[in-house]
Write a protein that holds these residues in place. Structure first.
Motif, PDB file in Angstrom:
ATOM      1  N   TYR A  93       0.828  -1.196   0.000  1.00 22.14           N
ATOM      2  CA  TYR A  93       0.000   0.000   0.000  1.00 22.14           C
ATOM      3  C   TYR A  93       0.868   1.254   0.000  1.00 22.14           C
TER       4      TYR A  93
ATOM      5  N   SER B 286      -0.168 -10.369   5.358  1.00 19.93           N
ATOM      6  CA  SER B 286      -1.339  -9.829   4.693  1.00 19.93           C
ATOM      7  C   SER B 286      -2.137  -8.989   5.679  1.00 19.93           C
TER       8      SER B 286
ATOM      9  N   SER C  65     -13.237  -1.466  -4.445  1.00 16.36           N
ATOM     10  CA  SER C  65     -12.492  -1.150  -3.231  1.00 16.36           C
ATOM     11  C   SER C  65     -12.031  -2.464  -2.605  1.00 16.36           C
ATOM     12  N   PRO C  66     -10.925  -2.473  -1.865  1.00 16.19           N
ATOM     13  CA  PRO C  66     -10.495  -3.718  -1.208  1.00 16.19           C
ATOM     14  C   PRO C  66     -11.561  -4.237  -0.248  1.00 16.19           C
ATOM     15  N   ARG C  67     -11.907  -5.492  -0.371  1.00 14.13           N
ATOM     16  CA  ARG C  67     -13.041  -6.042   0.383  1.00 14.13           C
ATOM     17  C   ARG C  67     -12.776  -6.162   1.875  1.00 14.13           C
ATOM     18  N   THR C  68     -11.521  -6.222   2.295  1.00 13.40           N
ATOM     19  CA  THR C  68     -11.215  -6.422   3.716  1.00 13.40           C
ATOM     20  C   THR C  68     -11.034  -5.107   4.465  1.00 13.40           C
ATOM     21  N   THR C  69     -11.211  -3.975   3.792  1.00 14.55           N
ATOM     22  CA  THR C  69     -10.974  -2.687   4.424  1.00 14.55           C
ATOM     23  C   THR C  69     -12.283  -1.951   4.694  1.00 14.55           C
TER      24      THR C  69
ATOM     25  N   ALA D 249      -9.062  -7.924  -3.935  1.00 14.38           N
ATOM     26  CA  ALA D 249      -8.126  -8.487  -2.963  1.00 14.38           C
ATOM     27  C   ALA D 249      -7.265  -7.423  -2.297  1.00 14.38           C
ATOM     28  N   GLY D 250      -7.097  -6.277  -2.931  1.00 13.22           N
ATOM     29  CA  GLY D 250      -6.269  -5.226  -2.356  1.00 13.22           C
ATOM     30  C   GLY D 250      -6.234  -4.018  -3.254  1.00 13.22           C
ATOM     31  N   ALA D 251      -5.467  -2.999  -2.834  1.00 12.76           N
ATOM     32  CA  ALA D 251      -5.419  -1.746  -3.585  1.00 12.76           C
ATOM     33  C   ALA D 251      -4.836  -1.942  -4.975  1.00 12.76           C
TER      34      ALA D 251
ATOM     35  N   VAL E   5      -7.474  -3.263  -7.253  1.00 10.61           N
ATOM     36  CA  VAL E   5      -8.437  -2.213  -7.596  1.00 10.61           C
ATOM     37  C   VAL E   5      -7.869  -1.320  -8.691  1.00 10.61           C
TER      38      VAL E   5
ATOM     39  N   LEU F 163     -10.360   4.501  -2.449  1.00 10.99           N
ATOM     40  CA  LEU F 163      -9.180   4.159  -1.668  1.00 10.99           C
ATOM     41  C   LEU F 163      -8.817   5.365  -0.810  1.00 10.99           C
TER      42      LEU F 163
END
Length: 268
Positions: free
Chosen positions: A35, A73, A138-142, A170-172, A175, A189
């Motif tokens: 990131y 992660s 957008s990242p799904r875990t954030t 899965a992440g930035a 995206v 983001l």
């Protein structure tokens, strides 16, 4: 945090000068290195770099500790903190009330959720509601993904418009790729990441309105680790006072997101 580190940090709160220098130990910092500009792998050297890395180097001097960075992660950070694999989460994690059941945050940078798109995808009316009914990633875990859905409910559905097609990635980096390849119409983001993208690829991205929210990033420690929390506060306050915090902000072009005073669990 190990009992040894807890004892030494607690001792450091009541000693100073040469006595504190004898208490140096290792602080293990968990980072998610995908990131930029917060923490990422330098593509040339493959070394971990970023604002958070440099700020922790400053804090380590203030706290009189050695540093060890553990890359993992984003999903592994909280479990790593709970099991004692790491002492502090030092990656870009938002200080939210929902995360404080087992963590305490020392807030160090303003952030939020910023919608943006590519110039190729930009509609004539560059307002957020122009993207109602469109694919937004957008990242799904954030928390960005949660805020994207909340924005859609409030701005789109609440106004009788079609809901945004919120897509979790899965992440930035994922995206960013989906947006550039046209699978997304827009993305959400942090403003720090969007600034980084705009500096790396000039004339490629454009902001869509003001941030959807304003929050803080915080260094997270486990509940009950008051000595470590207080030492992080003390170190951060000292870095604000001596200008080293400002120098790190300047280096990473994050001046507009800097804090003026240190807060604990100050995010809303």
């Amino acid at each position: 945090m190990t009992p040894r580190l807890t004892q030494l940090l607690a001792t450091a709160l009541i000693v100073s000068g040469a006595t504190a220098a004898n208490a140096a130990t290792t602080l293990t910092v968990g980072i998610e290195a995908t990131y930029p500009p917060m923490s990422y792998r330098n593509p040339t050297t493959n070394e971990s770099t970023g604002f958070n890395i440099d700020l922790f180097k400053v804090l380590a001097k203030q706290m009189n500790v050695d540093l060890k960075f553990e890359e993992m992660s984003f999903e592994q950070l909280t479990s790593g903190l709970a099991t004692g694999r790491i002492d502090v989460i030092g990656t870009a994690i938002t200080d939210l009330p929902t995360r404080r059941s087992n963590m305490t945050f020392v807030d160090y940078l303003q952030t939020g959720a910023q919608m943006f798109t590519t110039r190729a995808n930009a509609p004539a009316a560059m307002t957020p509601d122009a993207f109602c009914g469109k694919a937004i990633g957008s990242p799904r875990t954030t928390n960005y993904f949660i805020e994207l859905n909340a924005w859609s409910d409030r701005t789109c559905v609440g106004a009788g418009k079609p809901a945004a097609q919120a897509q979790g990635a899965a992440g930035a980096a994922a995206v960013r790729l989906d947006l550039k390849q046209g699978r997304l119409n827009a993305a959400v983001l942090g403003p720090e990441y969007v600034k980084y993208l705009m500096s790396e690829e000039p004339d490629t991205y454009v902001l869509v309105g003001e941030p959807l929210s304003v929050h803080y990033f915080g260094f997270a420690v486990a509940k009950g680790q008051d000595a470590l929390r207080d030492q992080l506060v003390k170190g951060l306050q000292a870095s604000l006072a001596d200008g080293s915090y400002q120098r790190v902000l300047d280096q990473w072009h994050l001046q507009s997101q800097g804090i003026k005073q240190v807060t604990v669990d100050g995010g809303q």
